[in-house]
Write an enzyme that holds these catalytic residues in place. Structure first.
Site, short mmCIF file in Angstrom:
data_model
loop_
_atom_site.label_atom_id
_atom_site.label_comp_id
_atom_site.label_asym_id
_atom_site.label_seq_id
_atom_site.Cartn_x
_atom_site.Cartn_y
_atom_site.Cartn_z
N HIS A 99 -1.24 24.85 26.85
CA HIS A 99 0.12 25.40 26.98
C HIS A 99 1.04 24.77 25.98
O HIS A 99 0.86 23.61 25.58
CB HIS A 99 0.66 25.18 28.40
CG HIS A 99 0.59 23.75 28.86
ND1 HIS A 99 -0.57 23.16 29.34
CD2 HIS A 99 1.54 22.79 28.89
CE1 HIS A 99 -0.32 21.91 29.66
NE2 HIS A 99 0.94 21.65 29.38
N HIS A 101 5.01 23.76 25.45
CA HIS A 101 6.30 23.55 26.09
C HIS A 101 7.40 24.05 25.16
O HIS A 101 7.37 23.74 23.96
CB HIS A 101 6.56 22.05 26.32
CG HIS A 101 5.62 21.39 27.27
ND1 HIS A 101 5.94 21.13 28.59
CD2 HIS A 101 4.36 20.89 27.09
CE1 HIS A 101 4.92 20.51 29.17
NE2 HIS A 101 3.95 20.35 28.28
P1 5GP Z 1 1.41 18.69 30.47
O1 5GP Z 1 1.84 17.32 30.90
O2 5GP Z 1 0.02 19.04 30.92
O3 5GP Z 1 1.64 18.94 29.00
O4 5GP Z 1 2.43 19.67 31.17
C1 5GP Z 1 2.20 20.29 32.36
C2 5GP Z 1 3.51 20.92 32.80
O5 5GP Z 1 3.23 21.85 33.82
C3 5GP Z 1 4.51 19.93 33.34
O6 5GP Z 1 5.72 20.02 32.59
C4 5GP Z 1 4.69 20.34 34.79
O7 5GP Z 1 6.01 20.19 35.24
C5 5GP Z 1 4.25 21.78 34.78
N1 5GP Z 1 3.61 22.23 36.02
C6 5GP Z 1 2.67 21.58 36.73
N2 5GP Z 1 2.29 22.31 37.79
C7 5GP Z 1 3.00 23.45 37.74
C8 5GP Z 1 3.05 24.62 38.58
O8 5GP Z 1 2.36 24.73 39.57
N3 5GP Z 1 3.93 25.59 38.22
C9 5GP Z 1 4.72 25.49 37.12
N4 5GP Z 1 5.54 26.51 36.86
N5 5GP Z 1 4.70 24.41 36.31
C10 5GP Z 1 3.85 23.41 36.62
#
Ligand code: 5GP
Ligand code: ZN
Length: 135
Positions: A99, A101
């Site tokens: 993903h 951001h």
């Molecule tokens: P990472 O740290 O893997 O780059 O980012 C994961 C992101 O996914 C985080 O910013 C977190 O807040 C978001 N996130 C985690 N679980 C969920 C979810 O169930 N729904 C949504 N909409 N965002 C999520």
């Protein structure tokens, strides 16, 4: 069945605040935003992280990210936006479905994601050679 939470969002098995969807792409509000308007953009096709995502998927995704980023900035009247992806746990990746951001930035928002350090010319040159040799 999948254990991947973002695949579950793609499959509408769990809810999300979706802002964009087409046959290959989904964008939705981050549940724990870094700033007002924080959006996640994902390919529907599961891949763990950026470097294991196929080129065609990325080629398809990047122009859409431009469109979504423009909409986000206009919607929340942001002054800038950070486009980031965390590759690997050491980089802060928690969800292992690739993903991007989109983090809107506001003048004087106080967010300081990176700390820069001085570096020596010799060290930089050595690192440049090391990296080039790995291409
Ligand atoms: P990472 O740290 O893997 O780059 O980012 C994961 C992101 O996914 C985080 O910013 C977190 O807040 C978001 N996130 C985690 N679980 C969920 C979810 O169930 N729904 C949504 N909409 N965002 C999520
Ligand atoms: Zn997934």
């Amino acid at each position: 069945m999948t254990d991947c939470i973002f695949c579950k969002i793609v499959n509408k098995e769990i809810p999300a605040d979706i802002i964009y969807e087409d046959d290959r792409t989904l964008a939705f509000m981050d549940i724990r935003p870094v700033s007002r308007g924080h959006v996640l953009v994902i390919p529907k096709l599961h891949s763990e992280d950026l470097l294991s995502t196929d080129d065609e998927t990325l080629r398809d995704l990047i122009p859409k990210i431009k469109i979504i980023a423009t909409a986000v900035m206009n919607a929340v009247d942001a002054d800038g936006i950070n486009l980031t992806t965390n590759h690997g746990a050491a980089a802060g990746q928690v969800i292992f479905h690739m993903h991007f951001h989109l983090i809107p930035r506001y003048k004087n928002d106080g967010l300081k994601p990176w700390q820069h350090h001085d570096s020596e010319p010799k060290t930089r040159a050595e690192l440049a050679v090391l990296i080039k040799n790995n291409l």
